[in-house]
Design a protein around this motif. Structure first.
Motif, short mmCIF file in Angstrom:
data_model
loop_
_atom_site.label_atom_id
_atom_site.label_comp_id
_atom_site.label_asym_id
_atom_site.label_seq_id
_atom_site.Cartn_x
_atom_site.Cartn_y
_atom_site.Cartn_z
N GLY A 104 0.79 -1.18 0.03
CA GLY A 104 -0.04 0.11 -0.08
C GLY A 104 0.95 1.05 0.14
O GLY A 104 1.38 1.55 1.08
N LEU A 105 0.99 1.95 -1.16
CA LEU A 105 1.84 3.08 -1.40
C LEU A 105 1.13 4.50 -1.81
O LEU A 105 1.42 4.91 -2.55
N GLY A 106 0.04 4.51 -0.82
CA GLY A 106 -0.50 5.88 -0.90
C GLY A 106 0.58 6.89 -0.18
O GLY A 106 1.71 6.42 0.25
N MET A 159 0.82 7.63 2.92
CA MET A 159 1.26 7.04 4.20
C MET A 159 2.13 5.97 4.08
O MET A 159 3.19 5.88 4.53
N THR A 200 -1.20 -0.26 -7.94
CA THR A 200 -0.80 0.57 -9.07
C THR A 200 0.76 0.56 -8.84
O THR A 200 1.33 1.65 -7.94
N THR A 257 -6.31 1.90 2.21
CA THR A 257 -7.56 2.73 2.45
C THR A 257 -8.22 2.50 3.48
O THR A 257 -8.75 3.19 4.25
N ALA A 310 -10.11 -2.79 1.60
CA ALA A 310 -8.84 -2.97 0.68
C ALA A 310 -7.85 -3.98 1.27
O ALA A 310 -7.17 -4.75 0.67
N ALA A 329 -9.45 -7.36 0.60
CA ALA A 329 -8.80 -7.83 -1.02
C ALA A 329 -7.16 -8.16 -0.93
O ALA A 329 -7.16 -9.25 -2.01
N VAL A 330 -6.35 -7.51 -0.50
CA VAL A 330 -4.91 -7.88 -0.20
C VAL A 330 -4.94 -9.16 0.29
O VAL A 330 -4.18 -10.06 -0.28
N PRO A 374 -0.15 12.66 10.17
CA PRO A 374 -0.14 12.51 8.76
C PRO A 374 1.23 11.97 8.25
O PRO A 374 1.93 11.92 8.91
N TYR A 410 -7.99 4.93 18.37
CA TYR A 410 -7.94 5.88 17.13
C TYR A 410 -9.25 6.65 16.73
O TYR A 410 -9.07 7.82 16.64
P1 NDP Z 1 -4.69 6.08 0.15
O1 NDP Z 1 -6.22 5.89 0.09
O2 NDP Z 1 -4.31 7.38 -0.38
O3 NDP Z 1 -3.77 5.01 -0.08
C1 NDP Z 1 -4.15 3.70 0.13
C2 NDP Z 1 -3.37 2.54 -0.69
O4 NDP Z 1 -4.50 1.51 -0.67
C3 NDP Z 1 -3.11 2.74 -2.18
O5 NDP Z 1 -1.65 2.56 -2.15
C4 NDP Z 1 -4.20 1.92 -2.94
O6 NDP Z 1 -3.76 1.50 -4.09
C5 NDP Z 1 -4.40 0.94 -2.11
N1 NDP Z 1 -5.68 0.26 -2.29
C6 NDP Z 1 -7.08 0.96 -1.96
N2 NDP Z 1 -7.97 -0.01 -2.34
C7 NDP Z 1 -7.33 -1.18 -2.85
C8 NDP Z 1 -7.46 -2.45 -3.04
N3 NDP Z 1 -9.00 -2.74 -3.22
N4 NDP Z 1 -6.75 -3.67 -3.32
C9 NDP Z 1 -5.36 -3.13 -3.14
N5 NDP Z 1 -4.95 -1.64 -3.02
C10 NDP Z 1 -5.97 -0.72 -2.63
O7 NDP Z 1 -4.40 6.36 1.88
P2 NDP Z 1 -3.17 7.08 2.74
O8 NDP Z 1 -1.93 6.45 2.15
O9 NDP Z 1 -3.58 8.32 2.81
O10 NDP Z 1 -3.35 6.19 4.06
C11 NDP Z 1 -3.14 4.91 4.22
C12 NDP Z 1 -3.86 4.44 5.44
O11 NDP Z 1 -3.38 5.30 6.61
C13 NDP Z 1 -5.35 4.91 5.48
O12 NDP Z 1 -6.08 3.83 6.16
C14 NDP Z 1 -5.75 6.17 6.51
O13 NDP Z 1 -6.87 6.42 7.08
C15 NDP Z 1 -4.56 5.97 7.34
N6 NDP Z 1 -4.09 7.19 7.90
C16 NDP Z 1 -4.08 8.36 6.94
C17 NDP Z 1 -3.56 9.67 7.36
C18 NDP Z 1 -3.23 10.48 6.21
O14 NDP Z 1 -2.94 11.76 6.64
N7 NDP Z 1 -2.98 10.10 4.98
C19 NDP Z 1 -3.36 9.85 8.84
C20 NDP Z 1 -3.70 8.66 9.56
C21 NDP Z 1 -3.87 7.68 9.16
P3 NDP Z 1 -3.68 2.21 -5.47
O15 NDP Z 1 -2.43 3.17 -5.50
O16 NDP Z 1 -3.22 1.15 -6.63
O17 NDP Z 1 -4.85 3.07 -5.55
#
Ligand code: NDP
Length: 288
Positions: A10-12, A14, A35, A68, A72, A75-76, A122, A169
């Protein structure tokens, strides 16, 4: 390299910050993301991109998930079912306590461990020991991987129940969202009256700074079930919030938010708590 290698899935924003922090701390890092392109920068910094989620999980004992939500997560997990036995999934994705318990059960049935994490900062706070993440799950798993997890943030272990980290949390987020919306609403009234957000800031700060004192005063009374109206009364709060609502509306600001509060206060007064403290709302919320 004496540091344990880790997997990050998971490379959002965070997950990227987490993988970077591990790399910066000298851990070998395997990554996977649905992705794949989101791994490019990390690969350039030395991370290994696994060809599949299964390969990423197979690579290391400690697997950090930053997804997310738990839809998700499942799914993984379902796609890696064949290789999860013996793994420790540090699931730092946000969702409800019940979903965390569900994931922990699912993994336990397949011979894997689950540590629930609720990250309180964050992405910019990842990599700082002053940042904090709630953890829960089997204490021996937490202790075994604590040092690696502390590369990300400070670790606040709350107990064995896998739901606890999400519970803490979500309770914090309840306070965070309502406080931030209160701040934005007050700022809207200020701005509608020609007082800029910056001019308002010192007054906002001093009011916000008074809250811990009130909370420290009320917490032991709430814990003891003492809602005596010797300091404040719900009837006074009701009159007070109506003044806020009228001030908002006279300023052209939506009064819906104070109206929700007024409604809760009014229900308390109608239930016979008018002479009791505002804190009597705790019981009222619990019954609702
Ligand atoms: P994002 O939603 O931006 O990223 C989430 C990741 O989940 C992406 O890599 C995405 O992949 C992947 N994903 C989503 N759905 C699926 C699926 N069905 N199968 C496979 N992969 C999936 O979230 P963040 O990075 O911002 O945050 C991650 C977690 O951390 C969340 O639970 C959030 O609540 C928590 N968090 C975030 C904070 C923030 O400020 N950002 C603060 C505190 C907690 P792909 O790239 O392919 O879309």
């Amino acid at each position: 390299n004496s540091k344990a290698s880790v997997t990050v899935i998971g490379l959002g924003p965070m997950g990227q910050a987490m993988a970077r922090a591990f790399l910066d701390a000298g851990h070998a890092v395997t990554v996977w993301n649905r992705t794949a392109a989101r791994a490019d920068e990390l690969v350039a910094r030395g991370a290994q991109l696994a060809p599949s989620a299964e390969a990423a999980v197979a690579a290391n004992e400690l697997v950090v998930l930053s997804l997310t939500d738990y839809d998700a997560v499942f799914a993984v997990l379902e796609s890696v079912e064949r290789v999860v036995a013996g793994k420790v999934i540090a699931n730092l994705s946000s969702d409800t306590p019940e979903r965390a318990r569900e994931a922990a059960r699912w993994l336990a049935e397949r011979g894997a461990g689950h540590l629930t994490g609720g990250v309180q900062v964050p992405p910019s706070g990842i990599g700082s020991p002053e940042s904090s993440t709630f953890y829960s799950g089997p204490v021996e798993l937490f202790q075994r991987h604590r040092a690696a997890l502390e590369v990300l943030t400070g670790a606040d272990y709350r107990g064995d129940d896998p739901g606890l980290a999400q519970l803490y949390y979500q309770i914090q987020m309840d306070l965070f969202w309502t406080s931030m919306v209160g701040y934005l609403h007050a700022t809207a009234i200020a701005e509608a009256n020609g007082i800029s957000a910056e001019e308002f800031l010192p007054y906002l700060s001093s009011t916000a700074a008074s809250l811990p004192g009130f909370q420290a005063f009320y917490a032991p009374r709430i814990a003891a079930g003492n809602h005596a109206g010797d300091v404040d009364r719900l009837t006074m709060a009701l009159a007070g919030i109506e003044h806020v609502r009228h001030t908002a509306e006279a300023s052209g600001v939506d009064g819906a938010l104070p109206a929700v509060l007024a409604e809760a206060f009014r229900r308390g007064v109608e239930a016979g708590n008018g002479a009791a403290s505002l804190t009597s709302l705790v019981g009222q919320f619990r019954r609702a």
